[in-house]
Each structure stands twice: as structure tokens, then as C-alpha cells.
Design a protein around this motif. Structure first.
Motif, PDB file in Angstrom:
ATOM      1  N   ILE A  85     -63.890 -87.656  27.068  1.00 54.54           N
ATOM      2  CA  ILE A  85     -62.676 -88.473  27.175  1.00 54.54           C
ATOM      3  C   ILE A  85     -62.922 -89.957  26.923  1.00 54.54           C
ATOM      4  O   ILE A  85     -61.973 -90.705  26.706  1.00 54.54           O
ATOM      5  CB  ILE A  85     -61.957 -88.286  28.528  1.00 54.54           C
ATOM      6  N   ARG A 142     -61.138 -83.387  31.738  1.00 54.62           N
ATOM      7  CA  ARG A 142     -60.359 -83.317  30.486  1.00 54.62           C
ATOM      8  C   ARG A 142     -58.881 -83.055  30.770  1.00 54.62           C
ATOM      9  O   ARG A 142     -57.998 -83.599  30.114  1.00 54.62           O
ATOM     10  CB  ARG A 142     -60.917 -82.222  29.589  1.00 54.62           C
ATOM     11  N   SER A 186     -67.675 -85.350  29.148  1.00 56.09           N
ATOM     12  CA  SER A 186     -66.449 -84.571  28.919  1.00 56.09           C
ATOM     13  C   SER A 186     -65.795 -84.901  27.590  1.00 56.09           C
ATOM     14  O   SER A 186     -64.965 -84.141  27.099  1.00 56.09           O
ATOM     15  CB  SER A 186     -65.442 -84.832  30.047  1.00 56.09           C
TER      16      SER A 186
END
Length: 196
Positions: free
Chosen positions: A120, A96, A118
Motif C-alpha cells: 500500500i 490492504r 503489503s
């Protein structure tokens, strides 16, 4: 100097890690001499798939993201514990952080799954190991899974199996330097599609 951080989870696949090491290293010696690679993990000694041992340069908590230009993540094998590290919150936080700082992120095979976990890759295009279980797992993280070997979306490179590894590493080099420089390294390493 452009610095690449190779983030290794226990159970990482050595071939997928080695292409990043070699391409970035070849560029340091034979290319435009502008890249270096460093390794990182949750602990100092990391075991690969098939149980080879590696000592990393840095622990995750010691990383200053501002000093790096890119993050590279090889995939690995579940049976060797890959997801124990790859889904660890410290591992995900580092991912991140690279995204927040708009750094290039390159993954190979199931290295896309910690990117997905995560957050993203949410609502972005990506790909992963071309196996229905892994593709569904990536979709479960809100990723638009594309049926092609390499997908690039918003500075994030994902790919679908080890056969894509050299191309991902060279794409990373191209993004860090230039296409002509990456093409030079491809040719020097013998991956320029010439038939001998």
C-alpha cells in the motif's frame, strides 16, 4: 461512533500500542466522546516485546472492515518475533483491505514495514525507524523514504521511532474528529508543549 482497530503482532511494542489506546480512550471520556478502540491479532493471546501477554478483542479473520474507520499498527522487536505476524499474509491482507476501503492507517516505527510489504506504500512517501537497516527494508518495498519524524501520504501516517508515538496517535484522532478536539486532548493529557 468512530472505531479504531489496533492491529497487534507478536512482539509489538507496548508503549507504541498504549498511545493509541489512551488517546482514543481519553477522547471517548474527555473529548467529543466519538471514538472507541478495539484490538485484533492473528491469535487471541498476543505477547508484546518483553513478553507481556494480551488478549485481543478480535481475530483478524473476524474483522468486518466496513465497521471500522481507522487502522493503527505499533512497531515491535524482531527478537520477539514481530515480523512473523507482521509479514503474515492474513495480517497484510487486512492492511490492504483498509487501504482499499480508503480508511485512515497510522503506524509507528517499524509498524511501517508491514504497510510496505503489503504494497500500500509503493511509490508513496513514508518513514520508518531511523536505522539504516529498517530504512533500506522500507525502500526495498518501493517506498520513497523521507528523512523526517512523521510522514503522511494518502491517508497513511508513518513515523520513525517511539518518540513520535503520541503525535501519531493525536494525528489519528485529528483525522477522525477535528484539530481543535485533538488539541484539547493533547492539552488534557499534558502534551501541549507547556513548560512547567
Amino acid at each position: 461512533m468512530k472505531k479504531v482497530l489496533l492491529l497487534l503482532a507478536d512482539g509489538f511494542e507496548t508503549f507504541e500500542a498504549s498511545v493509541f489506546i489512551d488517546v482514543i480512550g481519553w477522547n471517548l471520556v474527555e473529548g467529543d466522546n466519538s471514538t472507541e478502540l478495539f484490538t485484533c491479532g492473528l491469535k487471541k493471546e498476543i505477547k508484546s516485546s518483553f513478553n507481556q501477554r494480551f488478549i485481543v478483542d478480535y481475530l483478524v479473520e473476524d474483522i468486518d472492515i466496513s465497521t471500522f474507520d481507522a487502522l493503527a499498527i505499533p512497531g515491535g522487536f524482531d527478537v520477539y518475533g514481530f515480523y512473523n505476524d507482521a509479514y503474515d499474509e492474513k495480517f497484510l491482507d487486512l492492511i490492504r483491505g483498509f487501504k482499499t476501503n480508503n480508511k485512515i492507517i497510522a503506524s509507528i516505527c517499524v509498524g511501517a514495514l508491514p504497510l510496505g510489504k503489503s504494497g500500500i506504500l509503493k511509490n508513496k512517501n513514508g518513514t520508518v525507524y531511523n536505522n539504516p537497516v529498517r530504512r533500506e527494508a522500507l525502500k526495498g518495498f518501493g517506498v520513497n523514504v523521507i528523512d523526517q519524524p512523521i510522514v503522511i501520504d494518502d491517508n497513511i501516517i508513518t513515523s520513525w521511532n517511539p518518540s513520535t508515538a503520541i503525535d501519531v496517535a493525536l494525528l489519528l484522532l485529528e483525522n477522525l474528529t477535528t484539530k481543535s478536539n485533538a488539541d484539547k486532548i493533547r492539552q488534557l493529557m499534558g502534551f501541549d508543549d507547556r513548560k512547567n
